[in-house]
Design a protein around this motif. Structure first.
Motif, PDB file in Angstrom:
ATOM      1  N   GLN A 163     -10.826   6.326  -0.436  1.00 23.84           N
ATOM      2  CA  GLN A 163     -10.279   4.985  -0.192  1.00 23.84           C
ATOM      3  C   GLN A 163      -9.274   4.569  -1.266  1.00 23.84           C
ATOM      4  O   GLN A 163      -8.650   3.516  -1.160  1.00 23.84           O
ATOM      5  CB  GLN A 163     -11.401   3.954  -0.122  1.00 23.84           C
ATOM      6  N   ALA A 164      -9.147   5.382  -2.300  1.00 22.54           N
ATOM      7  CA  ALA A 164      -8.240   5.053  -3.400  1.00 22.54           C
ATOM      8  C   ALA A 164      -6.973   5.895  -3.340  1.00 22.54           C
ATOM      9  O   ALA A 164      -7.017   7.090  -3.067  1.00 22.54           O
ATOM     10  CB  ALA A 164      -8.942   5.279  -4.740  1.00 22.54           C
ATOM     11  N   CYS A 165      -5.844   5.254  -3.605  1.00 20.31           N
ATOM     12  CA  CYS A 165      -4.600   5.979  -3.827  1.00 20.31           C
ATOM     13  C   CYS A 165      -4.160   5.693  -5.254  1.00 20.31           C
ATOM     14  O   CYS A 165      -4.638   4.742  -5.880  1.00 20.31           O
ATOM     15  CB  CYS A 165      -3.521   5.596  -2.823  1.00 20.31           C
ATOM     16  N   ILE A 166      -3.262   6.529  -5.786  1.00 25.26           N
ATOM     17  CA  ILE A 166      -2.944   6.426  -7.197  1.00 25.26           C
ATOM     18  C   ILE A 166      -1.448   6.376  -7.423  1.00 25.26           C
ATOM     19  O   ILE A 166      -0.683   7.123  -6.807  1.00 25.26           O
ATOM     20  CB  ILE A 166      -3.587   7.601  -7.981  1.00 25.26           C
ATOM     21  N   LEU A 167      -1.038   5.442  -8.296  1.00 27.16           N
ATOM     22  CA  LEU A 167       0.350   5.313  -8.713  1.00 27.16           C
ATOM     23  C   LEU A 167       0.471   5.934 -10.100  1.00 27.16           C
ATOM     24  O   LEU A 167      -0.082   5.421 -11.071  1.00 27.16           O
ATOM     25  CB  LEU A 167       0.769   3.841  -8.742  1.00 27.16           C
ATOM     26  N   ARG A 168       1.195   7.053 -10.178  1.00 22.60           N
ATOM     27  CA  ARG A 168       1.328   7.808 -11.416  1.00 22.60           C
ATOM     28  C   ARG A 168       2.734   7.668 -11.986  1.00 22.60           C
ATOM     29  O   ARG A 168       3.674   7.407 -11.260  1.00 22.60           O
ATOM     30  CB  ARG A 168       0.996   9.284 -11.176  1.00 22.60           C
ATOM     31  N   SER A 169       2.873   7.863 -13.291  1.00 20.62           N
ATOM     32  CA  SER A 169       4.116   7.700 -14.028  1.00 20.62           C
ATOM     33  C   SER A 169       4.536   6.227 -14.030  1.00 20.62           C
ATOM     34  O   SER A 169       3.754   5.348 -13.649  1.00 20.62           O
ATOM     35  CB  SER A 169       5.220   8.602 -13.482  1.00 20.62           C
ATOM     36  N   TRP A 170       5.766   5.957 -14.487  1.00 18.80           N
ATOM     37  CA  TRP A 170       6.184   4.572 -14.732  1.00 18.80           C
ATOM     38  C   TRP A 170       7.254   4.131 -13.743  1.00 18.80           C
ATOM     39  O   TRP A 170       8.227   4.846 -13.508  1.00 18.80           O
ATOM     40  CB  TRP A 170       6.677   4.410 -16.167  1.00 18.80           C
ATOM     41  N   ALA A 171       7.058   2.938 -13.179  1.00 22.12           N
ATOM     42  CA  ALA A 171       7.949   2.420 -12.136  1.00 22.12           C
ATOM     43  C   ALA A 171       9.197   1.753 -12.707  1.00 22.12           C
ATOM     44  O   ALA A 171      10.061   1.321 -11.952  1.00 22.12           O
ATOM     45  CB  ALA A 171       7.198   1.421 -11.257  1.00 22.12           C
ATOM     46  N   ARG A 172       9.285   1.626 -14.041  1.00 25.05           N
ATOM     47  CA  ARG A 172      10.408   0.943 -14.699  1.00 25.05           C
ATOM     48  C   ARG A 172      10.541  -0.489 -14.196  1.00 25.05           C
ATOM     49  O   ARG A 172      11.620  -0.959 -13.835  1.00 25.05           O
ATOM     50  CB  ARG A 172      11.719   1.715 -14.476  1.00 25.05           C
ATOM     51  N   HIS A 173       9.414  -1.192 -14.193  1.00 22.01           N
ATOM     52  CA  HIS A 173       9.329  -2.571 -13.718  1.00 22.01           C
ATOM     53  C   HIS A 173       8.697  -3.415 -14.820  1.00 22.01           C
ATOM     54  O   HIS A 173       7.839  -2.921 -15.563  1.00 22.01           O
ATOM     55  CB  HIS A 173       8.471  -2.625 -12.446  1.00 22.01           C
ATOM     56  N   PRO A 174       9.088  -4.687 -14.971  1.00 21.56           N
ATOM     57  CA  PRO A 174       8.493  -5.526 -16.013  1.00 21.56           C
ATOM     58  C   PRO A 174       6.976  -5.675 -15.927  1.00 21.56           C
ATOM     59  O   PRO A 174       6.331  -5.997 -16.930  1.00 21.56           O
ATOM     60  CB  PRO A 174       9.190  -6.882 -15.807  1.00 21.56           C
ATOM     61  N   TYR A 175       6.383  -5.425 -14.756  1.00 21.62           N
ATOM     62  CA  TYR A 175       4.926  -5.474 -14.662  1.00 21.62           C
ATOM     63  C   TYR A 175       4.274  -4.345 -15.460  1.00 21.62           C
ATOM     64  O   TYR A 175       3.091  -4.417 -15.780  1.00 21.62           O
ATOM     65  CB  TYR A 175       4.476  -5.382 -13.204  1.00 21.62           C
ATOM     66  N   SER A 176       5.013  -3.277 -15.734  1.00 25.14           N
ATOM     67  CA  SER A 176       4.554  -2.182 -16.590  1.00 25.14           C
ATOM     68  C   SER A 176       3.199  -1.629 -16.137  1.00 25.14           C
ATOM     69  O   SER A 176       3.122  -0.946 -15.119  1.00 25.14           O
ATOM     70  CB  SER A 176       4.498  -2.657 -18.042  1.00 25.14           C
ATOM     71  N   MET A 177       2.130  -1.909 -16.866  1.00 25.75           N
ATOM     72  CA  MET A 177       0.807  -1.385 -16.546  1.00 25.75           C
ATOM     73  C   MET A 177       0.231  -1.974 -15.263  1.00 25.75           C
ATOM     74  O   MET A 177      -0.813  -1.525 -14.780  1.00 25.75           O
ATOM     75  CB  MET A 177      -0.153  -1.671 -17.712  1.00 25.75           C
ATOM     76  N   MET A 178       0.904  -2.962 -14.715  1.00 26.05           N
ATOM     77  CA  MET A 178       0.482  -3.602 -13.461  1.00 26.05           C
ATOM     78  C   MET A 178       1.481  -3.335 -12.331  1.00 26.05           C
ATOM     79  O   MET A 178       1.411  -3.978 -11.278  1.00 26.05           O
ATOM     80  CB  MET A 178       0.330  -5.106 -13.675  1.00 26.05           C
ATOM     81  N   ALA A 179       2.395  -2.412 -12.531  1.00 22.90           N
ATOM     82  CA  ALA A 179       3.403  -2.117 -11.507  1.00 22.90           C
ATOM     83  C   ALA A 179       2.721  -1.725 -10.203  1.00 22.90           C
ATOM     84  O   ALA A 179       1.778  -0.917 -10.198  1.00 22.90           O
ATOM     85  CB  ALA A 179       4.323  -1.002 -11.979  1.00 22.90           C
ATOM     86  N   GLY A 180       3.183  -2.303  -9.112  1.00 18.31           N
ATOM     87  CA  GLY A 180       2.579  -2.074  -7.812  1.00 18.31           C
ATOM     88  C   GLY A 180       1.766  -3.249  -7.314  1.00 18.31           C
ATOM     89  O   GLY A 180       1.486  -3.357  -6.107  1.00 18.31           O
ATOM     90  N   LEU A 181       1.388  -4.145  -8.219  1.00 16.33           N
ATOM     91  CA  LEU A 181       0.631  -5.334  -7.825  1.00 16.33           C
ATOM     92  C   LEU A 181       1.531  -6.298  -7.061  1.00 16.33           C
ATOM     93  O   LEU A 181       2.654  -6.578  -7.483  1.00 16.33           O
ATOM     94  CB  LEU A 181       0.064  -6.026  -9.057  1.00 16.33           C
TER      95      LEU A 181
END
Length: 265
Positions: free
Chosen positions: A74-92
């Motif tokens: 049920q889990a998917c994973i976002l790996r590496s860095w999205a270059r977004h100001p959310y940083s460790m929360m990128a994808g939220l």
């Protein structure tokens, strides 16, 4: 229910030295697996409590530390860095119902983890509205910025106590306790058990009780170890240099703060 999980590593059970968190170094593989086990435990507990899907953001160093095959389907994973100001929360985004944090650690200047730091090792401390700022502070405010409750925090004892001071309702699991340059940790298997149990119980809580407090105005200060880093940061629009090693930035909009951190911190 759809959840977002941000996973760091320095607050993983047993970790005491930087080598244990860096790819290719001694014992890294062991602790990467323990990190993955703790992330999986949080996911499994949340699913048992009613969550239907979880996005895991690997948020340590290369952001490629977690073993994806150790996570539930049920889990998917976002790996590496999205270059977004959310940083460790990128994808939220607004599609999520809540947030969890695993493996988080104390802030720079907090004596409660031998690896205490805030985002990097260039600063002595970071403050938001006069409060010493762990990475958890930055990312909890991001959760609040998009209106999402926090269902779980795991990491060192000092960080968990810090979160209880901000909102005592948010469930925490302390897996280690800093003692100077040392760390006293519970058994890795017990940590996994406690995290799974806490995540499952948290799903039954009222989300209104799990909101992180959101200020109306933000004053951010960074005290760097090197004077040239403060000088560099002072060139960011709106940033003011207070002394040779300290800069400050203010805004009513938290996204402005995140952009400031992204470029200056």
């Amino acid at each position: 229910m759809k959840l977002f999980l941000s996973a760091d590593m320095e607050g993983t059970t047993g970790i005491t030295t930087w080598d244990e968190t860096e790819t290719g170094k001694r014992l890294y593989e062991h602790f990467a697996r323990q990190m993955s086990s703790e992330v999986a435990a949080a996911c499994e507990g949340a699913i048992a409590g009613g969550a239907e899907s979880i996005v895991v953001k690997d948020a340590h160093d290369s952001a490629c530390n977690i073993y994806p095959n150790m996570l539930p389907e049920q889990a998917c994973i976002l790996r590496s860095w999205a270059r977004h100001p959310y940083s460790m929360m990128a994808g939220l985004d607004d599609s999520f119902d809540g947030v969890m944090f695993t493996g988080y650690h104390s802030a720079a200047s907090m004596p409660t983890n031998p690896l205490s730091h805030t985002m990097n090792t260039k600063n002595n401390w970071v403050k938001i509205n006069g409060i010493i700022c762990p990475e958890l502070f930055i990312n909890s405010l991001t959760a609040a910025y998009v209106g999402k409750p926090i269902y779980l925090v795991t990491g060192d004892k000092g960080l968990c106590e810090w979160m209880k001071g901000m909102n005592p309702n948010i469930p925490t699991v302390a897996v280690s306790e800093g003692m100077g340059a040392a760390s006293l940790s519970i058994h890795p298997a017990l940590a996994v058990k406690k995290i799974r149990e806490a995540a499952e119980k948290a799903m039954a809580m009222d989300p209104k009780d799990l909101m992180f407090p959101m200020p109306e105005h933000f004053r951010v200060e960074i005290n760097f170890r090197r004077h040239m880093d403060a000088l560099n940061g002072s060139n960011y629009p709106g940033c003011v240099q207070i002394d040779s090693t300290t800069v400050a930035f203010e805004s009513d909009d938290y996204m402005d703060v995140l952009k400031f951190f992204y470029w200056v911190l």
